[in-house]
Design a protein around this motif. Structure first.
Motif, PDB file in Angstrom:
ATOM      1  N   UNK A  68      41.616  51.659  29.021  1.00 63.48           N
ATOM      2  CA  UNK A  68      41.347  51.929  30.436  1.00 63.48           C
ATOM      3  C   UNK A  68      39.930  51.500  30.810  1.00 63.48           C
ATOM      4  N   UNK A  69      39.704  51.118  32.081  1.00 56.62           N
ATOM      5  CA  UNK A  69      38.419  50.554  32.513  1.00 56.62           C
ATOM      6  C   UNK A  69      37.192  51.388  32.144  1.00 56.62           C
ATOM      7  N   UNK A  70      37.262  52.705  32.268  1.00 52.02           N
ATOM      8  CA  UNK A  70      36.091  53.544  32.013  1.00 52.02           C
ATOM      9  C   UNK A  70      36.138  54.227  30.645  1.00 52.02           C
ATOM     10  N   UNK A  71      37.085  53.841  29.829  1.00 51.54           N
ATOM     11  CA  UNK A  71      37.225  54.476  28.515  1.00 51.54           C
ATOM     12  C   UNK A  71      36.212  53.899  27.532  1.00 51.54           C
ATOM     13  N   UNK A  72      35.913  54.669  26.517  1.00 48.51           N
ATOM     14  CA  UNK A  72      35.048  54.217  25.437  1.00 48.51           C
ATOM     15  C   UNK A  72      35.791  54.440  24.118  1.00 48.51           C
ATOM     16  N   UNK A  73      35.915  53.387  23.349  1.00 46.93           N
ATOM     17  CA  UNK A  73      36.594  53.466  22.056  1.00 46.93           C
ATOM     18  C   UNK A  73      35.578  53.920  21.004  1.00 46.93           C
ATOM     19  N   UNK A  74      35.961  54.871  20.179  1.00 46.02           N
ATOM     20  CA  UNK A  74      35.051  55.364  19.144  1.00 46.02           C
ATOM     21  C   UNK A  74      35.815  55.707  17.876  1.00 46.02           C
ATOM     22  N   UNK A  75      35.083  55.836  16.789  1.00 46.71           N
ATOM     23  CA  UNK A  75      35.675  56.084  15.475  1.00 46.71           C
ATOM     24  C   UNK A  75      35.415  57.529  15.052  1.00 46.71           C
ATOM     25  N   UNK A  76      36.389  58.111  14.382  1.00 47.80           N
ATOM     26  CA  UNK A  76      36.249  59.459  13.838  1.00 47.80           C
ATOM     27  C   UNK A  76      36.657  59.448  12.366  1.00 47.80           C
ATOM     28  N   UNK A  77      35.813  59.992  11.517  1.00 48.76           N
ATOM     29  CA  UNK A  77      36.170  60.195  10.119  1.00 48.76           C
ATOM     30  C   UNK A  77      36.542  61.657   9.924  1.00 48.76           C
ATOM     31  N   UNK A  78      37.665  61.901   9.292  1.00 48.96           N
ATOM     32  CA  UNK A  78      38.095  63.264   8.967  1.00 48.96           C
ATOM     33  C   UNK A  78      37.963  63.437   7.460  1.00 48.96           C
TER      34      UNK A  78
END
Length: 298
Positions: A119-129
């Motif tokens: 989506x236009x205003x979304x930010x993709x990020x990474x999560x480590x569990x």
């Protein structure tokens, strides 16, 4: 609520509708070894996009029947990535997985405006569990792989992405610790100011679905005794479910130290797009790659 990866895997196995993962540039032994393990564990099904002759050779070496796998011929890496994204945009795949291609090509396809996966205003990020064995629970770290030096607004989105995953893991109101070198605000350490702003924003209802506190040093976030020794009174201190890292350098070093120093079981997910993304490191163990697929399926 899940307390370890085995509980998560067992829960996914009981689901009747298996999720489909589209793998871009799937002609890689480690990637196919991981996909084979996930299929045997009944975690997911796969669409393999790439050099199908090489894919078949690798599957045979893994004692798999290539005829039982879905494949799409595409030897150009950029086009393979776009094909995977296209399948996801058409709801023919539920998740994307990076195979033997450059991360930049993979991400370029993901952000292709024609398919609208981000989506236009979304930010993709990474999560480590990680399985925090000392306290018999799961702990999330973010961001360890995508956003290099996030500003305050970006940290809000990174935090919200992690909270959404924590909710999927059964944490109704996860406790978020904004990690800094110290537990006090120091104008020479901008990360402490961001942490205080995030904490206050949560207190005022601007960040929802979690409890946020910071700045907190790592020991105060995970060890109640350390927090008590420093006279820190907070429902988050000592019991953090999510560790919000100040930048990628810190997050990446922390991520690798969990595996190489502490030998903890981990898994990672890249979220923020309309579908989950599996981008494991080539150095990850087969077990951690399986956990990454499980997280994305979840």
């Amino acid at each position: 609520m899940y307390y370890n990866f085995n509980e998560m895997l067992n829960a996914i196995r009981t689901k009747t509708d298996k999720k489909i993962v589209a793998v871009a540039a799937a002609h890689d032994h480690e990637v196919l070894e991981c996909a084979t393990a996930a299929r045997k564990e009944q975690i997911a099904d796969f669409i393999l996009i790439g050099n199908t002759e090489k894919i078949k050779e690798i599957l045979i070496s893994l004692e798999e029947d290539p005829d039982t796998w879905t494949m799409i011929e595409e030897t150009d890496d950029a086009k393979a990535a776009l094909k995977a994204v296209e399948l996801a945009s058409e709801k023919k795949a539920d998740a994307l997985m990076k195979g033997l291609l450059h991360t930049s090509l993979f991400l370029r396809a993901l952000f292709h405006k024609e398919y609208g996966l981000v989506p236009p205003k979304a930010l993709v990020s990474q999560v480590t569990v990680a399985e925090y064995t000392t306290q018999h629970r799961l702990v999330l770290l973010t961001d360890c792989a995508v956003n290099v030096t996030p500003n305050y607004a970006e940290k809000v989105q990174i935090l919200n992405n992690a909270v959404s995953l924590a909710h999927r893991l059964g944490m109704d109101c996860p406790k978020v610790a904004c990690i800094t070198p110290v537990e006090v605000i120091n104008e020479k350490m901008p990360e402490t100011i961001d942490a205080a702003m995030l904490s206050k924003a949560n207190e005022r209802g601007q960040i929802k679905g979690c409890l946020v506190d910071g700045p907190l040093a790592l020991d105060n976030a995970l060890c109640a005794e350390a927090a008590k020794a420093k006279s820190i009174q907070s429902p988050v201190a000592g019991y953090a479910d999510i560790l919000l890292m100040p930048n990628l350098c810190t997050g990446n070093a922390m991520d690798k130290s969990l595996r190489y120093f502490a030998e903890l079981k981990t898994g990672s997910a890249v979220i923020g797009a309309n579908v989950p993304i599996i981008m494991t490191s080539r150095s990850d163990s087969a077990q951690n790659k399986l956990h990454a697929i499980a997280l994305s399926v979840l």
